[in-house]
Design an enzyme around this catalytic site. Sequence first.
Site, PDB file in Angstrom:
ATOM      1  N   ASP A   1      -0.382   5.190   0.865  1.00 31.00           N
ATOM      2  CA  ASP A   1      -0.712   6.151   1.918  1.00 31.00           C
ATOM      3  C   ASP A   1      -0.809   5.453   3.275  1.00 31.00           C
ATOM      4  O   ASP A   1      -1.583   4.515   3.445  1.00 31.00           O
ATOM      5  CB  ASP A   1      -2.054   6.830   1.618  1.00 31.00           C
ATOM      6  CG  ASP A   1      -2.018   7.638   0.334  1.00 31.00           C
ATOM      7  OD1 ASP A   1      -1.104   8.458   0.185  1.00 31.00           O
ATOM      8  OD2 ASP A   1      -2.902   7.432  -0.519  1.00 31.00           O
TER       9      ASP A   1
ATOM     10  N   ASP B   1      -1.503  -0.629   5.987  1.00 30.80           N
ATOM     11  CA  ASP B   1      -1.712  -0.044   7.314  1.00 30.80           C
ATOM     12  C   ASP B   1      -3.158  -0.111   7.771  1.00 30.80           C
ATOM     13  O   ASP B   1      -3.465   0.317   8.883  1.00 30.80           O
ATOM     14  CB  ASP B   1      -1.273   1.423   7.321  1.00 30.80           C
ATOM     15  CG  ASP B   1      -2.209   2.293   6.479  1.00 30.80           C
ATOM     16  OD1 ASP B   1      -2.399   1.973   5.289  1.00 30.80           O
ATOM     17  OD2 ASP B   1      -2.747   3.281   7.003  1.00 30.80           O
TER      18      ASP B   1
ATOM     19  N   ASP C   1       0.844  -1.189   0.000  1.00 31.64           N
ATOM     20  CA  ASP C   1       0.000   0.000   0.000  1.00 31.64           C
ATOM     21  C   ASP C   1       0.887   1.250   0.000  1.00 31.64           C
ATOM     22  O   ASP C   1       2.087   1.173   0.283  1.00 31.64           O
ATOM     23  CB  ASP C   1      -0.894  -0.040   1.247  1.00 31.64           C
ATOM     24  CG  ASP C   1      -1.790   1.168   1.381  1.00 31.64           C
ATOM     25  OD1 ASP C   1      -2.464   1.520   0.388  1.00 31.64           O
ATOM     26  OD2 ASP C   1      -1.810   1.773   2.463  1.00 31.64           O
TER      27      ASP C   1
END
Length: 247
Positions: A26, A187, A24
């Site tokens: 961001d 995240d 990922d």
Amino acid sequence: MSRLDEPLAGIGAAAHRLRAAVVDLDGTMVDTVDDFTATLNGMLAELGARPVSREEVSGYIGKGSEHLVRTVLAARFSAEETEARFAAALDRYQAHYAEVNGRHTRLYPDVEPGLAALAQAGVKLACVTNKPHRFAVALLEKYGLARYFSVILGGDSVARKKPDPLPMLTACNALGVPPAEAVAIGDSENDALAGRAAGMTTLTVPYGYNHGKAIQTINSDGIVPTLLEAARFIANPSSGSGATLNR
């Protein structure tokens, strides 16, 4: 209940066959919340609406630009006004983001060493994000990270975004690696849900956003302190890396 003090032995066998990592952007590689905050406030100023705070924005990140803009509008306008304003607001948001992208960001610790270690170990790399593709590429290039990825997919690259598994399956197909031999690293719950639905191993970093929820609430295979620790674990699951069980 989540355990943070046990070795990540539960996926040791899987890690031995991991040949690809889908990472990922961001909240996993780059802290972008201040970019989002500045962009949204530029948009809201044009609408004559109250600004957002960094804390508010942190709880909204992860589901793509459309969701972000709609959620911010819904917190400030009625349902009818939100729908009436949405298209124009999204257009202004994209225009502001094109100017802001990368201006207020920072790279999380050990991101580039982690990517370099994965590449050195022969692990194929893809970046899958819900951020629009052009913005994702520009941000990765800003930090010199684009060169590590043979595949970069944005939220507008395929028909559906994470948590749908389609972006993950598309990335695995492009890498030429079966999902069972790939790991999703992110995240937030979106990353874990998409990875699990695609049949991948899932690892979670303990920083980032996760919609304001504790990282321990995510149903992933484990928590890795940094991408470098993820690389060490993937390359050598019995190395006693910083990876911990999250079950």
